[in-house]
Write an enzyme that holds these catalytic residues in place. Structure first.
Site, mmCIF file in Angstrom:
data_model
loop_
_atom_site.group_PDB
_atom_site.id
_atom_site.type_symbol
_atom_site.label_atom_id
_atom_site.label_comp_id
_atom_site.label_asym_id
_atom_site.label_seq_id
_atom_site.Cartn_x
_atom_site.Cartn_y
_atom_site.Cartn_z
ATOM 1 N N GLY A 47 0.829 -1.195 0.000
ATOM 2 C CA GLY A 47 0.000 0.000 0.000
ATOM 3 C C GLY A 47 0.864 1.245 0.000
ATOM 4 O O GLY A 47 2.054 1.182 0.314
ATOM 5 N N GLN A 52 2.945 9.894 1.617
ATOM 6 C CA GLN A 52 4.238 9.205 1.494
ATOM 7 C C GLN A 52 4.990 9.600 0.231
ATOM 8 O O GLN A 52 6.182 9.324 0.123
ATOM 9 C CB GLN A 52 4.046 7.682 1.497
ATOM 10 C CG GLN A 52 3.585 7.130 2.836
ATOM 11 C CD GLN A 52 3.478 5.626 2.764
ATOM 12 O OE1 GLN A 52 2.462 5.090 2.359
ATOM 13 N NE2 GLN A 52 4.544 4.936 3.137
ATOM 14 N N CYS A 102 6.419 -0.634 6.375
ATOM 15 C CA CYS A 102 5.983 0.632 5.784
ATOM 16 C C CYS A 102 7.079 1.109 4.860
ATOM 17 O O CYS A 102 8.259 1.095 5.238
ATOM 18 C CB CYS A 102 5.733 1.657 6.894
ATOM 19 S SG CYS A 102 5.187 3.258 6.266
ATOM 20 N N LEU A 103 6.721 1.537 3.657
ATOM 21 C CA LEU A 103 7.729 1.990 2.694
ATOM 22 C C LEU A 103 8.454 3.240 3.196
ATOM 23 O O LEU A 103 9.539 3.557 2.723
ATOM 24 C CB LEU A 103 7.090 2.245 1.326
ATOM 25 C CG LEU A 103 6.516 0.994 0.646
ATOM 26 C CD1 LEU A 103 5.841 1.364 -0.671
ATOM 27 C CD2 LEU A 103 7.589 -0.064 0.423
ATOM 28 N N HIS A 144 -3.734 0.898 8.106
ATOM 29 C CA HIS A 144 -2.372 1.440 8.036
ATOM 30 C C HIS A 144 -2.328 2.647 7.082
ATOM 31 O O HIS A 144 -1.791 3.702 7.434
ATOM 32 C CB HIS A 144 -1.419 0.336 7.565
ATOM 33 C CG HIS A 144 -0.005 0.769 7.377
ATOM 34 N ND1 HIS A 144 1.037 0.248 8.102
ATOM 35 C CD2 HIS A 144 0.558 1.683 6.514
ATOM 36 C CE1 HIS A 144 2.175 0.826 7.702
ATOM 37 N NE2 HIS A 144 1.903 1.691 6.737
ATOM 38 N N GLU A 145 -2.918 2.482 5.888
ATOM 39 C CA GLU A 145 -2.871 3.564 4.899
ATOM 40 C C GLU A 145 -3.716 4.749 5.351
ATOM 41 O O GLU A 145 -3.325 5.904 5.176
ATOM 42 C CB GLU A 145 -3.319 3.081 3.516
ATOM 43 C CG GLU A 145 -2.490 1.936 2.922
ATOM 44 C CD GLU A 145 -0.990 2.151 2.999
ATOM 45 O OE1 GLU A 145 -0.540 3.306 2.929
ATOM 46 O OE2 GLU A 145 -0.265 1.156 3.155
ATOM 47 N N HIS A 148 -1.931 7.058 7.648
ATOM 48 C CA HIS A 148 -1.001 8.008 7.015
ATOM 49 C C HIS A 148 -1.694 9.342 6.722
ATOM 50 O O HIS A 148 -1.050 10.386 6.733
ATOM 51 C CB HIS A 148 -0.460 7.436 5.694
ATOM 52 C CG HIS A 148 0.708 6.508 5.855
ATOM 53 N ND1 HIS A 148 1.906 6.904 6.401
ATOM 54 C CD2 HIS A 148 0.865 5.208 5.514
ATOM 55 C CE1 HIS A 148 2.756 5.880 6.393
ATOM 56 N NE2 HIS A 148 2.151 4.839 5.869
HETATM 57 NI NI NI Z 1 3.052 2.964 5.562
#
Ligand code: NI
Length: 182
Positions: A47, A52, A102-103, A144-145, A148
């Site tokens: 995701g 991000q 997480c990226l 999670h997304e 953000h």
């Molecule tokens: Ni993340």
């Protein structure tokens, strides 16, 4: 399409509350979503939320790979999916630990408490409503997304910091325990 630069933890854009998307059907939103999907795949992520990639707007993309879905009736593989201006709510009280990365926090993973079952709604780039009741991995990645968009990173949700580590070390530890891949 283009691969976008991903903000890493410590960058202020990850801590701010993102703004609603005024026109989800605008060409620049369609382009952003296409680039985010390409970036998510390039980084092997499940995701990616707009903050991000340094865009403080309320939208995210995600996918549920066949090997991540729990197999629960409401947690099946999903193709690339976008949710613009999302709302989410937990269904019931059941919360479980989800292993997440997480990226924006590369190389690390942790077990994070998440609602097992949620309902989410929003729109896609055609302005059509998107809405589902989901469980398991699907529910976890959406939570999670969504976080953000409110400037929340998964470590802020953690309660047990013994379940936090480098992906490589966690895999080694799991292999030592004979548990196979984690
Ligand atoms: Ni993340």
């Amino acid at each position: 399409m283009a691969i976008l630069k991903i903000a890493r933890m410590g960058h202020p854009v990850l801590l701010q509350r993102a703004e609603p998307v005024a026109d989800p059907t605008a060409p620049e939103i369609r382009r952003l979503v296409a680039d985010m999907i390409e970036t998510m795949h390039d980084a092997s992520g499940a995701g990616l939320a707009a903050p991000q990639v340094h865009v403080p707007l309320r939208l995210f993309v995600f996918r549920v790979a066949a090997d991540r879905a729990t197999g629960d009736a409401e947690d099946v593989p999903m193709p690339d999916t976008v949710v613009i201006n999302p709302h989410i709510e937990a269904i019931g009280e059941d919360a479980r630990l989800c292993w997440e990365g997480c990226l924006s926090i590369p190389g690390l993973r942790a077990a994070v408490p998440r609602a097992w079952r949620i309902r989410y709604t929003g729109v896609d780039t055609a302005g059509h409503p998107v809405g589902r009741e989901v469980t398991g991995f699907h529910a976890g990645v959406v939570q999670h997304e969504y976080d953000h968009l409110d400037g929340i990173l998964y470590p802020m949700r953690m309660r047990d910091f013994t379940l936090f580590g480098f992906t490589e070390e966690l895999a080694r530890a799991a292999a030592r325990q004979g548990g196979g891949a984690a």
